[in-house]
Design an enzyme around this catalytic site. Structure first.
Site, PDB file in Angstrom:
ATOM      1  N   GLU A 113     -11.260   4.177   8.916  1.00  0.00           N
ATOM      2  CA  GLU A 113     -10.895   3.803  10.274  1.00  0.00           C
ATOM      3  C   GLU A 113      -9.752   4.663  10.806  1.00  0.00           C
ATOM      4  O   GLU A 113      -8.951   5.211  10.051  1.00  0.00           O
ATOM      5  CB  GLU A 113     -10.476   2.324  10.323  1.00  0.00           C
TER       6      GLU A 113
ATOM      7  N   CYS B  17      -3.157   6.931  14.661  1.00  0.00           N
ATOM      8  CA  CYS B  17      -2.927   6.526  13.268  1.00  0.00           C
ATOM      9  C   CYS B  17      -4.117   7.025  12.446  1.00  0.00           C
ATOM     10  O   CYS B  17      -5.252   6.571  12.636  1.00  0.00           O
ATOM     11  CB  CYS B  17      -2.795   5.006  13.195  1.00  0.00           C
TER      12      CYS B  17
ATOM     13  N   CYS C 185      -7.813   2.356  -0.815  1.00  0.00           N
ATOM     14  CA  CYS C 185      -6.438   2.617  -1.245  1.00  0.00           C
ATOM     15  C   CYS C 185      -6.293   2.153  -2.685  1.00  0.00           C
ATOM     16  O   CYS C 185      -6.954   1.211  -3.119  1.00  0.00           O
ATOM     17  CB  CYS C 185      -5.448   1.886  -0.343  1.00  0.00           C
TER      18      CYS C 185
ATOM     19  N   CYS D  58      -0.799  -2.975  -2.393  1.00  0.00           N
ATOM     20  CA  CYS D  58       0.323  -3.695  -1.791  1.00  0.00           C
ATOM     21  C   CYS D  58      -0.193  -5.050  -1.315  1.00  0.00           C
ATOM     22  O   CYS D  58      -1.181  -5.126  -0.563  1.00  0.00           O
ATOM     23  CB  CYS D  58       0.903  -2.901  -0.622  1.00  0.00           C
TER      24      CYS D  58
ATOM     25  N   CYS E 299      -0.882  -6.057   2.442  1.00  0.00           N
ATOM     26  CA  CYS E 299      -1.673  -5.131   3.243  1.00  0.00           C
ATOM     27  C   CYS E 299      -3.162  -5.341   3.016  1.00  0.00           C
ATOM     28  O   CYS E 299      -3.632  -5.344   1.874  1.00  0.00           O
ATOM     29  CB  CYS E 299      -1.284  -3.694   2.869  1.00  0.00           C
TER      30      CYS E 299
ATOM     31  N   SER F   9       3.665   8.875   6.241  1.00  0.00           N
ATOM     32  CA  SER F   9       4.184   7.648   5.633  1.00  0.00           C
ATOM     33  C   SER F   9       3.753   7.555   4.184  1.00  0.00           C
ATOM     34  O   SER F   9       2.577   7.743   3.864  1.00  0.00           O
ATOM     35  CB  SER F   9       3.670   6.425   6.406  1.00  0.00           C
TER      36      SER F   9
ATOM     37  N   SER G 170       7.487   3.278   3.275  1.00  0.00           N
ATOM     38  CA  SER G 170       7.176   1.847   3.267  1.00  0.00           C
ATOM     39  C   SER G 170       8.078   1.174   2.237  1.00  0.00           C
ATOM     40  O   SER G 170       7.752   1.101   1.060  1.00  0.00           O
ATOM     41  CB  SER G 170       5.697   1.638   2.902  1.00  0.00           C
ATOM     42  N   LEU G 171       9.216   0.686   2.695  1.00  0.00           N
ATOM     43  CA  LEU G 171      10.205   0.104   1.780  1.00  0.00           C
ATOM     44  C   LEU G 171       9.903  -1.374   1.531  1.00  0.00           C
ATOM     45  O   LEU G 171       9.649  -1.777   0.396  1.00  0.00           O
ATOM     46  CB  LEU G 171      11.606   0.286   2.356  1.00  0.00           C
TER      47      LEU G 171
ATOM     48  N   CYS H 207      -0.698  -2.881  12.095  1.00  0.00           N
ATOM     49  CA  CYS H 207      -0.203  -2.378  10.815  1.00  0.00           C
ATOM     50  C   CYS H 207      -0.577  -3.319   9.678  1.00  0.00           C
ATOM     51  O   CYS H 207      -0.332  -4.522   9.732  1.00  0.00           O
ATOM     52  CB  CYS H 207       1.318  -2.240  10.892  1.00  0.00           C
TER      53      CYS H 207
END
Length: 401
Positions: free
Chosen positions: A123, A136, A143, A147, A150, A230, A252-253, A374
């Site tokens: 996407e 984006c 992935c 996480c 997410c 990122s 991405s903290l 996000c």
């Protein structure tokens, strides 16, 4: 006696000699020119038996038409003789990603579900604002980071996207916005963020090669200062990203303690917060005018306390980081185990960070109604709830018990 193979190279300015490479043809036997550098375009022509001098000239012409004019048909290339168009059409193609579905949010955000030639889905999202428009871009199908906040992280990693598939997202967006030929002013698409599906630094070479095409002044010509990469913290690749790509860095903290970040960003178990922040401090070109962006998703009762905010300030000051903190209200998705922090809690957190002289704006969620916000990107072909994923994981564990 030295052989030709180990002679020192001749110093001075000479044309680089393209290194022969294999071009993988599509199912129709043609080679896709999208995603190829100027040197690779030249080599593709020479591989197809075009004479060297001709290949050099035609490669420059093709480059201009593909990346500056947005052409997808050789017949549109008016400075290439009509007699050569059939020769090119027989051997080559200039592709675009296949669009499975295009959606538009009530706030104007656009999302495309794309499908590759090998039937993999990914996407991309375009977010328009009054003074700019941000695309984006995805770097992987799925992935591998898992996480827990997410939605994309609940997908399995299928494969890396190629340079053609990455730059193709930019080309498709500009097609849709009617922004050919390239021009420095008046664009709707002004910024690119490598924040779509996947971890860009786990697909480093392909991301680098695609972004070089995007940044080339003779082509798409988007400034490196308008591009942000990122990462969730692939520390060993961050120095290379700075040296070989040189775009803005976002990290991405999402947490300031080992315990919490280990849970929500499992990569933290490999590269911890302190190691990550040191890599940020070492990233070249950062200053108060070009700050590192830290993404921080706001999760109720998980990472949103005043103590968390004060610890974030302490860490950024310790490493003397020119920083901006993007506070992201958690975007819900089916099966998520978290809730979004309350508006009051987010405001308090932001005030503490702002009070320390560090910018901490709250990002306005965009495209929530089409799952384009996000953390929500996840291809329609693989919509699974967290409960379903947990059941499948339990079943796998039982199978190996």
């Amino acid at each position: 006696m030295q052989t030709a193979a180990n002679l020192m190279p001749i110093p001075g300015h000479i044309d680089p000699v393209p290194v022969p490479r294999s071009f993988v043809p599509r199912s129709d036997g043609r080679i896709d020119l999208l995603g190829l550098s100027l040197a690779d375009l030249r080599m593709a022509l020479e591989t197809s038996q075009l004479e060297e001098k001709q290949a050099k000239l035609r490669a420059k012409q093709l480059w201009h038409w593909i990346y500056n004019r947005g052409a997808t048909e050789f017949s549109a290339m008016t400075d290439i003789s009509k007699t050569m168009h059939p020769w090119l059409e027989q051997r080559f193609v200039i592709s675009r990603p296949n669009v499975v579905e295009a959606q538009v949010s009530t706030d104007g955000t656009r999302k495309w579900l794309l499908r590759s030639d090998d039937a993999q889905d990914y996407e991309m999202v375009f977010i328009p604002d009054a003074d700019r428009g941000t695309l984006c871009v995805s770097s992987q199908v799925g992935c591998t980071l898992n996480c827990t906040f997410c939605h994309t992280g609940t997908m399995r990693l299928v494969r890396n996207l190629t340079p053609a598939e990455i730059v193709g997202q930019v080309m498709l967006a500009r097609d849709s916005l009617g922004e050919w030929p390239s021009q420095p002013e008046g664009r709707m698409l002004t910024n690119i963020v490598m924040m779509g599906m996947g971890e860009p630094l786990y697909n480093f070479e392909n991301v680098r090669d695609a972004l070089k095409l995007v940044m080339d002044g003779a082509g798409i010509a988007l400034s490196r200062r308008r591009i942000t990469l990122s990462t969730s913290g692939v520390v060993p690749m961050m120095a290379r990203a700075g040296a070989e790509i040189g775009v803005n860095l976002a990290v991405s903290l999402h947490a300031v303690t080992k315990e919490v970040r280990d849970e929500i960003v499992p990569l933290n178990r490999k590269y911890g917060i302190e190691e990550l922040l040191q890599a940020c401090a070492d990233y070249p070109g950062t200053n108060n005018a070009r700050r590192i962006t830290f993404e921080y998703v706001m999760l109720k009762d998980k990472n949103d306390s005043d103590d968390d905010a004060r610890e974030l300030v302490r860490l950024l000051r310790k490493y003397e980081l020119p920083a901006k903190v993007n506070l992201i209200p958690f975007n819900p998705w089916p099966g998520a185990q978290y809730e979004c922090s309350t508006p009051e809690r987010i405001k308090s957190f932001s005030s503490i960070v702002f009070g320390a002289g560090i910018s901490a704006p709250v990002r306005t969620p965009r495209g929530r109604d089409i799952d384009a916000a996000c953390g929500q990107l996840k291809t329609a072909s693989e919509k699974k709830s967290r409960a379903q994923i947990d059941r499948e994981a339990a079943a796998e564990s039982d199978a190996f018990a």
